[in-house]
Design an enzyme around this catalytic site. Structure first.
Site, PDB file in Angstrom:
ATOM      1  N   CYS A   1       0.992  -1.232   0.004  1.00 12.65           N
ATOM      2  CA  CYS A   1       0.153   0.084  -0.088  1.00 12.65           C
ATOM      3  C   CYS A   1       0.904   1.268  -0.055  1.00 12.65           C
ATOM      4  O   CYS A   1       1.908   1.231   0.519  1.00 12.65           O
ATOM      5  CB  CYS A   1      -0.738   0.149   1.167  1.00 12.65           C
ATOM      6  SG  CYS A   1      -1.913  -1.366   1.093  1.00 12.65           S
TER       7      CYS A   1
ATOM      8  N   ARG B   1       3.718  -0.281  -5.043  1.00 14.83           N
ATOM      9  CA  ARG B   1       3.227  -1.005  -3.468  1.00 14.83           C
ATOM     10  C   ARG B   1       2.082  -1.602  -3.529  1.00 14.83           C
ATOM     11  O   ARG B   1       1.696  -2.061  -2.574  1.00 14.83           O
ATOM     12  CB  ARG B   1       3.506   0.284  -2.655  1.00 14.83           C
ATOM     13  CG  ARG B   1       4.700   0.932  -2.595  1.00 14.83           C
ATOM     14  CD  ARG B   1       4.635   2.209  -1.338  1.00 14.83           C
ATOM     15  NE  ARG B   1       4.686   1.412  -0.213  1.00 14.83           N
ATOM     16  CZ  ARG B   1       5.738   1.104   0.692  1.00 14.83           C
ATOM     17  NH1 ARG B   1       6.942   1.489   0.024  1.00 14.83           N
ATOM     18  NH2 ARG B   1       5.923   0.596   1.939  1.00 14.83           N
TER      19      ARG B   1
ATOM     20  N   TRP C   1      -2.972  -2.721  -1.646  1.00 17.12           N
ATOM     21  CA  TRP C   1      -2.768  -4.288  -1.990  1.00 17.12           C
ATOM     22  C   TRP C   1      -3.630  -4.704  -0.911  1.00 17.12           C
ATOM     23  O   TRP C   1      -3.160  -4.624   0.465  1.00 17.12           O
ATOM     24  CB  TRP C   1      -1.112  -4.450  -1.693  1.00 17.12           C
ATOM     25  CG  TRP C   1      -0.784  -5.767  -2.331  1.00 17.12           C
ATOM     26  CD1 TRP C   1      -0.511  -6.232  -3.485  1.00 17.12           C
ATOM     27  CD2 TRP C   1      -0.852  -6.880  -1.583  1.00 17.12           C
ATOM     28  NE1 TRP C   1      -0.390  -7.708  -3.432  1.00 17.12           N
ATOM     29  CE2 TRP C   1      -0.430  -7.944  -2.097  1.00 17.12           C
ATOM     30  CE3 TRP C   1      -1.034  -7.288   0.016  1.00 17.12           C
ATOM     31  CZ2 TRP C   1      -0.222  -9.489  -1.686  1.00 17.12           C
ATOM     32  CZ3 TRP C   1      -0.778  -8.442   0.493  1.00 17.12           C
ATOM     33  CH2 TRP C   1      -0.509  -9.538  -0.485  1.00 17.12           C
TER      34      TRP C   1
ATOM     35  N   ASN D   1      -1.058   2.051   5.867  1.00 17.93           N
ATOM     36  CA  ASN D   1      -0.121   1.088   5.363  1.00 17.93           C
ATOM     37  C   ASN D   1       0.036   0.426   6.347  1.00 17.93           C
ATOM     38  O   ASN D   1       0.909   0.837   7.241  1.00 17.93           O
ATOM     39  CB  ASN D   1       0.991   1.673   4.503  1.00 17.93           C
ATOM     40  CG  ASN D   1       1.964   0.513   4.110  1.00 17.93           C
ATOM     41  OD1 ASN D   1       1.632  -0.403   3.814  1.00 17.93           O
ATOM     42  ND2 ASN D   1       3.076   1.262   3.974  1.00 17.93           N
ATOM     43  N   GLY D   2      -0.108  -0.845   6.360  1.00 14.20           N
ATOM     44  CA  GLY D   2       0.406  -1.983   7.390  1.00 14.20           C
ATOM     45  C   GLY D   2      -0.892  -2.884   7.945  1.00 14.20           C
ATOM     46  O   GLY D   2      -1.782  -2.886   7.030  1.00 14.20           O
TER      47      GLY D   2
ATOM     48  N   GLU E   1      16.266 -18.102  -9.779  1.00 11.70           N
ATOM     49  CA  GLU E   1      15.912 -16.843  -9.849  1.00 11.70           C
ATOM     50  C   GLU E   1      15.226 -16.899 -11.458  1.00 11.70           C
ATOM     51  O   GLU E   1      14.158 -15.926 -11.678  1.00 11.70           O
ATOM     52  CB  GLU E   1      17.201 -16.016 -10.142  1.00 11.70           C
ATOM     53  CG  GLU E   1      16.833 -14.642 -10.327  1.00 11.70           C
ATOM     54  CD  GLU E   1      15.666 -13.752  -9.423  1.00 11.70           C
ATOM     55  OE1 GLU E   1      15.099 -14.441  -8.408  1.00 11.70           O
ATOM     56  OE2 GLU E   1      15.259 -12.893  -9.708  1.00 11.70           O
TER      57      GLU E   1
ATOM     58  N   LYS F   1      11.228 -15.255 -12.264  1.00 12.68           N
ATOM     59  CA  LYS F   1      11.075 -14.115 -12.993  1.00 12.68           C
ATOM     60  C   LYS F   1      10.083 -14.508 -14.071  1.00 12.68           C
ATOM     61  O   LYS F   1       9.081 -13.867 -14.120  1.00 12.68           O
ATOM     62  CB  LYS F   1      12.310 -13.692 -13.624  1.00 12.68           C
ATOM     63  CG  LYS F   1      13.186 -12.601 -13.339  1.00 12.68           C
ATOM     64  CD  LYS F   1      13.048 -11.420 -12.627  1.00 12.68           C
ATOM     65  CE  LYS F   1      12.273 -11.780 -11.158  1.00 12.68           C
ATOM     66  NZ  LYS F   1      13.035 -11.336 -10.022  1.00 12.68           N
TER      67      LYS F   1
ATOM     68  N   GLU G   1       6.453 -14.785 -12.142  1.00 11.97           N
ATOM     69  CA  GLU G   1       5.838 -13.734 -11.620  1.00 11.97           C
ATOM     70  C   GLU G   1       5.367 -12.749 -12.696  1.00 11.97           C
ATOM     71  O   GLU G   1       4.472 -11.933 -12.741  1.00 11.97           O
ATOM     72  CB  GLU G   1       6.614 -12.893 -10.665  1.00 11.97           C
ATOM     73  CG  GLU G   1       7.924 -12.223 -11.178  1.00 11.97           C
ATOM     74  CD  GLU G   1       8.611 -11.553  -9.821  1.00 11.97           C
ATOM     75  OE1 GLU G   1       9.833 -11.524  -9.868  1.00 11.97           O
ATOM     76  OE2 GLU G   1       7.902 -11.281  -8.829  1.00 11.97           O
TER      77      GLU G   1
ATOM     78  N   HIS H   1      15.172 -38.125 -11.447  1.00 12.61           N
ATOM     79  CA  HIS H   1      14.306 -38.506 -10.012  1.00 12.61           C
ATOM     80  C   HIS H   1      12.944 -38.148 -10.029  1.00 12.61           C
ATOM     81  O   HIS H   1      12.404 -38.582  -8.821  1.00 12.61           O
ATOM     82  CB  HIS H   1      15.092 -38.158  -8.785  1.00 12.61           C
ATOM     83  CG  HIS H   1      16.539 -38.667  -8.981  1.00 12.61           C
ATOM     84  ND1 HIS H   1      16.738 -39.946  -8.681  1.00 12.61           N
ATOM     85  CD2 HIS H   1      17.667 -38.136  -8.925  1.00 12.61           C
ATOM     86  CE1 HIS H   1      18.332 -40.115  -8.761  1.00 12.61           C
ATOM     87  NE2 HIS H   1      18.783 -38.984  -8.912  1.00 12.61           N
TER      88      HIS H   1
ATOM     89  N   LYS I   1       5.485  -4.548  -4.294  1.00 16.48           N
ATOM     90  CA  LYS I   1       6.897  -4.527  -4.420  1.00 16.48           C
ATOM     91  C   LYS I   1       7.501  -4.820  -2.986  1.00 16.48           C
ATOM     92  O   LYS I   1       8.682  -5.338  -2.878  1.00 16.48           O
ATOM     93  CB  LYS I   1       7.340  -3.061  -4.888  1.00 16.48           C
ATOM     94  CG  LYS I   1       8.930  -3.001  -4.974  1.00 16.48           C
ATOM     95  CD  LYS I   1       9.172  -3.403  -6.255  1.00 16.48           C
ATOM     96  CE  LYS I   1      10.873  -3.373  -6.297  1.00 16.48           C
ATOM     97  NZ  LYS I   1      11.540  -4.549  -7.291  1.00 16.48           N
TER      98      LYS I   1
HETATM   99  O1  M6R Z   1      12.522  -6.085  -0.504  1.00 14.10           O
HETATM  100  P1  M6R Z   1      12.859  -7.530  -0.441  1.00 14.10           P
HETATM  101  O2  M6R Z   1      14.079  -7.955  -1.163  1.00 14.10           O
HETATM  102  O3  M6R Z   1      12.761  -7.997   1.078  1.00 14.10           O
HETATM  103  O4  M6R Z   1      11.524  -8.352  -1.336  1.00 14.10           O
HETATM  104  C1  M6R Z   1      11.663  -9.666  -1.267  1.00 14.10           C
HETATM  105  C2  M6R Z   1      10.761 -10.238  -2.186  1.00 14.10           C
HETATM  106  O5  M6R Z   1       9.443  -9.928  -1.732  1.00 14.10           O
HETATM  107  C3  M6R Z   1      10.921  -9.917  -3.744  1.00 14.10           C
HETATM  108  O6  M6R Z   1      12.166 -10.258  -4.129  1.00 14.10           O
HETATM  109  C4  M6R Z   1       9.928 -10.534  -4.602  1.00 14.10           C
HETATM  110  O7  M6R Z   1      10.211 -11.950  -4.766  1.00 14.10           O
HETATM  111  C5  M6R Z   1      10.048  -9.831  -6.130  1.00 14.10           C
HETATM  112  N1  M6R Z   1       8.900  -9.573  -6.573  1.00 14.10           N
HETATM  113  C6  M6R Z   1      10.833 -10.834  -6.892  1.00 14.10           C
HETATM  114  O8  M6R Z   1      11.055 -10.220  -8.173  1.00 14.10           O
END
Ligand code: M6R
Length: 616
Positions: A2, A27, A79, A105-106, A489, A493, A496, A512, A611
């Protein structure tokens, strides 16, 4: 999660709020709203609350019909945590008498008890959110105190949880009350008024000198200035932080999306993260280390704790820390680490990796680790963030603001920073000589040019591979050693941003079980760079090829043999295996983005994500 904004001053509030919200959309983006102060027919101030589901652009269109008269207001982009993403649940939330509006926010953990208690006293709730209790608590306190700041302070004593809030009250026109606990809030004074936001990016046009509010601090914004107080209402003088990065970061700069722009910034991130890290005498120089070499020499166990992409940076660090310093290193998802009973002694080093520096699980894990006696080292992209503040030492990743929800450049900054830490531990433990460190450092710096080479020469090859993956239902990412970590990774990517199911597997484990998934055309994306396990990965790929897989290989430039089994080859320059994550990840980022664009996805703001993940 948020984003909140607030403005009070001489200018039109609605455009300042919507511009700020657009910058904060990373956010959260399932609904948005504003509360604007306006003069009512009777000459008294009224709150005009406008809320819409969907992105800020929808709210902005709705506001076009409103006049520009209001010069004070608050806004929010959401969010969803408590309550579905509906208009009723969108912020701002208002008190029963519609005189008080709150953006938050929280998470309020005790909202259910508070709601029952408030309903028993006659308050009517209009949403399913936790936030709405704030509006009613402040309304009650205002009836006693007749002072907005005092009412907000009183309400804060009742709630358990995390909050960054901004509050307006029709009975105190022009005033915005702000409070913070465990959720970020920045406040700033510009030439034309006073501003508040969850992130400096929303107020950087107005001022570069901001106050990052600390937990338990309050701010009273008015057109004439800002007053800061503590929980008792006593005046305080908080530290002012000067923002030195440029607003260009918040613009796409000619790129079609932030994700692509941020991928192209990665050579700079490598260079900036390394600037000043090697002294003229060849010693590593990490001035924010916070731990003496004697303390580091005593370290006998390392935990890297992080979430998502940052966790994958940890997987790469494990190989380096164990390889160079010979210290056992475990990598754990922060959300798991905090709920078990890890073995922690005073000689344990916990390395917390977080782009935002505010991920709730990571923060909770480092707090727990400190209580248990560990030394804590933070690797973060945000100066003064909670992870930085609550760690004994910190390396900043120098990625600058990352706006796309999918992390790219911050990952590269994390891997470079973790590589420095691993080299330092190796040196302190006497396993790397100064000469070796100097040589490694220069090779690490060379990865900036290697990334640039990939960006300059491999985009077409990536695009052909993306076309081949576009209509798949699922994909496997495989590799061994560093390649296995890089694959994790790559798979994240792709998932998401393209919503294509993807899974990462250690190549040797395919036989396996996962090999059963492969049928003709199934995409297998393999990290097959020249490494000690190259031949083994190639054997594993032959097993996939025999079953009809469509193979995309990330290979070392000059490797023509790989073309015999791969349908598509994307090259990276020859690089030491220890540094291969920094380069081999780049084509996987490009591939994920390309597939997402081909599938018509919103690469910068994928569905269901935000984010900064400030909820547990
Ligand atoms: O701000 P942070 O690095 O702690 O965030 C961790 C994850 O939420 C963040 O890496 C998330 O997986 C991203 N969307 C990956 O692209």
């Amino acid at each position: 999660m948020c984003g909140i904004v607030g403005y009070t001053g001489a200018d039109t509030a609605k455009s300042i709020l919507t511009d700020g919200l657009k910058r904060l959309e990373y956010r959260g983006y399932d609904s948005a709203g504003v509360a604007l102060e306006r003069m009512g027919d009777a000459g008294s101030c009224e709150l005009d609350v406008v809320r819409r589901t969907g992105k800020v652009a929808g709210l902005e269109s709705e506001l076009v019909a409103r006049d520009d008269a209001s010069t004070c207001g608050i806004g929010h982009t959401r969010w969803a945590t408590h309550g579905r993403p509906t208009q009723a649940n969108a912020h701002p939330h208002v008190s029963c008498d519609h005189r008080i509006a709150v953006v938050h926010n929280g998470i309020i953990e005790n909202f259910a008890e508070l709601r029952v208690e408030l309903e028993e006293r006659g308050h009517r709730f209009a949403s399913e959110t936790d936030t709405e209790v704030f509006a009613h608590l402040i309304e009650e306190a205002y009836a006693r105190e007749h002072d907005l700041m005092a009412a907000v302070r009183a309400a804060c004593t009742r709630v358990v949880g995390a909050y960054g809030i901004a509050v307006v009250c029709a009975d105190e026109p022009g005033v915005i009350a702000v409070a913070r606990k465990d959720s970020p809030i920045v406040v700033g004074r510009g030439e034309r008024g006073s501003y508040v936001a969850s992130d400096v990016i929303a107020l950087i046009d107005a001022t570069r000198d901001v106050v990052v509010l600390e937990d338990g601090q309050f701010a009273r914004l008015s057109p004439d200035g800002i007053e800061y107080t503590d929980a008792e209402g006593a005046c305080i003088e908080p530290e002012v932080t000067h923002i030195d990065w440029d607003i260009d970061t918040a613009e796409k700069g000619g790129y079609p999306d932030f994700m692509l722009k941020e991928i192209y910034e990665q050579p700079r991130v490598v260079r900036d993260t390394l600037v000043g890290r090697l002294s003229p005498s060849g010693e590593l120089d990490i001035d924010e280390l916070g731990l003496s070499f004697e303390e580091l020499d005593l370290i006998d166990r390392v935990y890297v704790i992080a979430c998502g992409t940052s966790y994958h940076a940890g997987l790469i660090a494990k190989n380096l820390i164990e390889g160079w310093a010979r210290i056992p290193c475990e990598v754990e998802a922060a959300s798991e680490f905090r709920y078990r009973n890890p073995i922690i002694t005073p000689s344990t080093l916990v390395v917390a990796v977080s782009q935002s520096g505010e991920t709730a699980d990571t923060l909770a894990a480092i707090r727990d680790a400190r209580i248990k006696g560990a030394k804590v080292f933070g690797i973060t992209n945000v100066v003064g963030s909670p992870v930085a503040r609550e760690s004994d030492g910190v390396i900043y990743t120098k990625a600058n603001k990352e706006i796309a929800v999918a992390s790219t450049k911050s990952f590269i900054g994390q891997v470079v920073s973790l590589t420095l830490l691993a080299m330092l531990l190796g040196q302190v433990k006497g396993r790397l000589t100064t000469r070796q460190v100097r040589m490694l450092f220069h090779e690490l710096g060379d990865t900036a040019a290697q990334i640039q080479w990939i960006l300059d020469t491999q985009v077409e090859a990536v695009h052909k591979a993306a076309l081949a993956c576009r209509d798949a239902h699922s994909a496997l990412f495989v590799g061994r050693g560093m390649g296995a970590a890089i694959s994790c990774e790559g798979a994240l990517k792709l998932k998401e941003v393209s919503y294509l199911h993807a899974e990462a597997y250690a190549a040797g484990e395919m036989k396996h079980g996962p090999i059963a998934l492969i049928d003709p055309g199934f995409p297998v994306i393999a990290v097959t760079t020249r490494s000690p396990t190259y031949d083994k990965v190639v054997s594993n790929l032959k097993e996939c090829e025999a079953r009809g897989a469509m193979i995309v290989a990330i290979a070392t430039a000059g490797d023509e043999d790989i073309r015999a089994i791969a349908d598509h080859v994307i090259y990276i320059p020859p690089v030491r295996d220890a540094f291969s994550a920094i380069t081999a990840t780049v084509p996987l980022q490009l591939l994920a983005r390309d597939v997402a664009v081909l599938r018509g996805c919103d690469v910068d703001q994928p569905r269901n994500l935000a984010k900064s993940v400030t909820v547990e």
